[in-house]
Design a protein around this motif. Structure first.
Motif: not given
Length: 289
Positions: A134-142, A250-251
Motif C-alpha cells: 500500500m502507498d501512504d494513504s489510510q491502510p486499505s485493510t482499515k 496498491l502496488y
C-alpha cells in the motif's frame, strides 16, 4: 465482532521472478530498505490487527527468519554503537504476534487461506496478499474494516484498472450503493473475454468463517487451482458481499513492472536519497534521448 486476525498468503512459487525466486521468496524482494512482506505486516498492524498468520511453502524460511530474533546481530550492533539500526531490527521482531503454517502443495489462493482455518476459529478476519503493498494513504485493510463494521458483511477492495489489464485480475460486477460501495453479484477470475466491468480485486479482503466451508467444497478452477474468487461467487449467491473502491493505491510487486514502479516511487519519497536519485534519473533520460 472485532477484526483482530489476519491471513497473509505467501506460499506462491513466484515464477514471474525466476531464477531469483528459485531460492528466495518473492515476498522478500526489497523495496527500498524493507522486504515487501514487511510493508504488508505493517499495514495489518496499523489497521488494528493483533494476530497474523503467514501461509508459507517450500523455500520460504527466510520470511520466518526476517521476523525472528537475531541475537548475534543484535549483540554486534549493540557493541559497535549502531543503536539506530539495533532499534530497526528489534522493531521488526516485536511488530506483531506472527504465526506460520505451511501450504503443502501449490493448490491456489483458496487452498492457502483454507490452511489457516483453525487459526481463525469463529471470527471475522482480514486477508492481505503477500505481493501487494500500500502507498501512504489510510491502510486499505482499515478502510475495509470500517465498511465491514457498518455493513456487517464481507467486503473486498477493488480498483478501476485499464481495460487492457482486466485479464490479469479477478473482476467484480455489482450494484453501486454509493460513491465507493458496491453490492457484488458476479466475480470472474482473470476474464479472457469482454466484460462490462473494470473493477479489479486488489488483494485485500475482510471475510467471515463461512468462506472456509465454501472453499472446502470448491473445485479447482483457473490454472487447476482452488480460486478464492470462485468461492466468493458462491458466497455472493448466499448473502451480501460488498466491494469497496478503496482510497489510495496498491502496488503489485509480484510482477516485474509493478516491482520496478514501486521501487522507483519509494526512492523518490525517501528524504535521504530522493534528490540524488531524481538527478540520476534526469541525467539517464537525457542520455537516452
Amino acid at each position: 465482532m472485532k477484526v483482530r486476525k489476519a491471513i497473509i498468503p505467501a506460499a506462491g512459487l513466484g515464477t514471474r521472478f525466476l531464477p531469483f525466486s528459485k531460492a528466495v521468496p518473492k515476498e522478500m524482494l526489497p523495496v527500498l530498505d524493507k522486504p515487501a512482506i514487511q510493508y504488508i505486516v505493517e499495514e495489518a498492524v496499523a489497521s488494528g490487527i493483533e494476530d497474523i498468520i503467514i501461509v508459507t511453502g517450500k523455500n520460504k524460511r527466510s520470511i520466518e527468519d526476517h521476523f525472528d530474533k537475531n541475537a548475534e546481530l543484535e549483540l554486534y550492533l549493540q557493541s559497535t554503537g549502531k543503536l539506530d539500526k539495533l532499534k530497526l531490527i528489534k522493531d521488526v521482531t516485536n511488530i506483531a504476534n506472527i504465526y506460520y503454517v505451511r501450504q503443502k502443495e501449490a493448490l491456489g489462493l483458496g487452498d492457502a487461506i483454507l490452511t489457516a482455518r483453525s487459526f481463525i476459529g469463529n471470527e471475522p478476519f482480514a486477508v492481505l496478499l503477500g505481493d501487494m503493498i500500500m502507498d501512504d494513504s489510510q491502510p486499505s485493510t482499515k478502510q475495509l474494516i470500517n465498511v465491514y463494521q457498518k455493513q456487517k458483511a464481507p467486503v473486498i477492495a477493488v480498483e478501476q484498472v485499464d481495460r487492457s489489464e482486466i485479464g490479469n485480475y479477478g473482476i467484480v460486477l455489482g450494484q453501486q450503493m454509493d460513491d465507493r460501495l458496491y453490492r457484488v453479484h458476479t466475480l470472474v477470475e482473470k476474464p479472457q473475454t469482454e466484460i462490462s466491468s473494470n473493477m479489479a480485486i486488489m488483494g485485500r479482503y475482510i471475510l467471515e468463517p463461512r468462506i472456509f466451508e465454501i472453499l472446502s467444497n470448491t473445485k479447482p478452477g483457473l490454472g487447476k487451482e482452488i480460486q478464492l474468487t470462485d468461492a466468493l461467487q458462491t458466497l455472493a449467491r448466499e448473502q451480501s458481499l460488498y466491494a469497496y473502491l478503496h482510497e489510495g493505491k496498491l502496488y503489485d510487486v509480484g510482477n516485474k513492472l509493478g516491482y520496478l514502479k514501486v521501487s522507483i516511487e519509494w526512492c523518490l519519497k525517501d528524504k535521504e536519497i530522493r534528490g540524488p536519485f531524481y538527478t540520476y534519473l534526469k541525467e539517464l533520460l537525457a542520455e537516452k534521448e
